[in-house]
Scaffold this active site. Structure first.
Site, PDB file in Angstrom:
ATOM      1  N   HIS A  20      16.204  -4.875  18.568  1.00  0.00           N
ATOM      2  CA  HIS A  20      17.225  -5.169  17.377  1.00  0.00           C
ATOM      3  C   HIS A  20      18.522  -5.790  18.414  1.00  0.00           C
ATOM      4  O   HIS A  20      19.069  -5.027  18.890  1.00  0.00           O
ATOM      5  CB  HIS A  20      17.437  -4.052  16.698  1.00  0.00           C
ATOM      6  CG  HIS A  20      17.971  -4.166  15.278  1.00  0.00           C
ATOM      7  ND1 HIS A  20      18.696  -3.268  14.454  1.00  0.00           N
ATOM      8  CD2 HIS A  20      18.057  -5.341  14.461  1.00  0.00           C
ATOM      9  CE1 HIS A  20      18.868  -3.793  13.257  1.00  0.00           C
ATOM     10  NE2 HIS A  20      18.592  -5.117  13.466  1.00  0.00           N
ATOM     11  N   ASP A  28      19.385 -27.943  23.778  1.00  0.00           N
ATOM     12  CA  ASP A  28      18.937 -29.237  23.932  1.00  0.00           C
ATOM     13  C   ASP A  28      19.057 -29.479  25.418  1.00  0.00           C
ATOM     14  O   ASP A  28      19.617 -28.496  26.111  1.00  0.00           O
ATOM     15  CB  ASP A  28      19.874 -30.350  23.139  1.00  0.00           C
ATOM     16  CG  ASP A  28      21.454 -30.098  23.489  1.00  0.00           C
ATOM     17  OD1 ASP A  28      21.722 -29.575  24.680  1.00  0.00           O
ATOM     18  OD2 ASP A  28      22.223 -30.378  22.655  1.00  0.00           O
ATOM     19  N   HIS A  99      31.191 -24.707  19.533  1.00  0.00           N
ATOM     20  CA  HIS A  99      30.154 -24.938  20.519  1.00  0.00           C
ATOM     21  C   HIS A  99      30.583 -24.281  21.985  1.00  0.00           C
ATOM     22  O   HIS A  99      29.675 -23.724  22.590  1.00  0.00           O
ATOM     23  CB  HIS A  99      30.134 -26.440  20.784  1.00  0.00           C
ATOM     24  CG  HIS A  99      29.149 -26.872  21.761  1.00  0.00           C
ATOM     25  ND1 HIS A  99      27.803 -26.602  21.655  1.00  0.00           N
ATOM     26  CD2 HIS A  99      29.010 -27.475  23.003  1.00  0.00           C
ATOM     27  CE1 HIS A  99      26.926 -27.154  22.641  1.00  0.00           C
ATOM     28  NE2 HIS A  99      27.923 -27.583  23.424  1.00  0.00           N
ATOM     29  N   PHE A 123      24.296 -31.113  19.718  1.00  0.00           N
ATOM     30  CA  PHE A 123      24.384 -29.721  19.119  1.00  0.00           C
ATOM     31  C   PHE A 123      23.238 -29.383  18.716  1.00  0.00           C
ATOM     32  O   PHE A 123      23.023 -28.428  17.782  1.00  0.00           O
ATOM     33  CB  PHE A 123      25.582 -29.929  18.065  1.00  0.00           C
ATOM     34  CG  PHE A 123      26.859 -30.479  18.647  1.00  0.00           C
ATOM     35  CD1 PHE A 123      27.591 -29.607  19.764  1.00  0.00           C
ATOM     36  CD2 PHE A 123      27.338 -31.671  18.202  1.00  0.00           C
ATOM     37  CE1 PHE A 123      28.898 -30.027  19.649  1.00  0.00           C
ATOM     38  CE2 PHE A 123      28.646 -31.997  18.752  1.00  0.00           C
ATOM     39  CZ  PHE A 123      29.268 -31.290  19.780  1.00  0.00           C
ATOM     40  N   SER A 124      22.064 -29.772  19.387  1.00  0.00           N
ATOM     41  CA  SER A 124      20.629 -29.193  18.950  1.00  0.00           C
ATOM     42  C   SER A 124      20.538 -27.873  19.887  1.00  0.00           C
ATOM     43  O   SER A 124      19.660 -27.862  20.855  1.00  0.00           O
ATOM     44  CB  SER A 124      19.585 -30.253  19.219  1.00  0.00           C
ATOM     45  OG  SER A 124      19.695 -31.393  18.326  1.00  0.00           O
ATOM     46  N   ASN A 125      21.260 -26.840  19.302  1.00  0.00           N
ATOM     47  CA  ASN A 125      21.193 -25.541  19.920  1.00  0.00           C
ATOM     48  C   ASN A 125      21.445 -24.449  19.074  1.00  0.00           C
ATOM     49  O   ASN A 125      21.761 -24.645  17.888  1.00  0.00           O
ATOM     50  CB  ASN A 125      22.556 -25.383  20.900  1.00  0.00           C
ATOM     51  CG  ASN A 125      22.662 -26.596  21.932  1.00  0.00           C
ATOM     52  OD1 ASN A 125      21.774 -26.504  23.011  1.00  0.00           O
ATOM     53  ND2 ASN A 125      23.576 -27.292  21.805  1.00  0.00           N
TER      54      ASN A 125
END
EC number: 5.4.99.62
Length: 134
Positions: A20, A28, A99, A123-125
């Site tokens: 948990h 990316d 970011h 920003f594909s994170n």
């Protein structure tokens, strides 16, 4: 042979260690991921594999309660944000952070794995926060 969706042994292992509030990231190709034992590099070439495909597959085996996304994705990559939201259940909190803060979270002791994809859109994170299944 394993029957579930995640066939990559490193990703499967990382998911199996989650408790948990532990974290798992999908990134990316450009994200500066630390070179340590938590780095899982899947990138083959530009756009292979795609970020969204890896996220969709990981979500089949991981229970999440919160996700972290870069604030910048709202304006720099609205299409990817829309695709992410389609995969995230309504009861999962989406928290937008800078970011630069995401980069720091990659180093957290709670982070059990940094998955690098071949994604080349900005920003594909995503940082996935684990939940319990009970």
């Amino acid at each position: 042979m394993k029957k579930t969706a995640v066939l990559n042994s490193h990703i499967s292992s990382a998911i199996s260690t989650l408790g948990h509030y532990d974290l798992l990231t999908i990134n990316d190709a450009g994200m500066p991921i630390p070179n340590d034992d938590k780095r899982i590099d899947l990138a083959v070439t530009k756009s292979l594999p795609r970020f969204i495909d890896v996220l969709e597959t990981v979500l089949t085996e991981m229970e999440i309660q919160k996700v972290y996304l870069a604030e910048e994705i709202k304006t720099a990559n609205a299409q990817q944000l829309k695709a992410i939201k389609k995969l995230i259940n309504d009861d999962v909190e989406i928290k937008f952070i800078a970011h630069s803060e995401m980069k720091e979270m990659l180093k957290s002791p709670l982070n059990k794995g940094n998955i690098r994809t071949g994604e080349i859109t900005p920003f594909s994170n995503i940082i996935l926060e684990s939940n319990v299944t009970f």
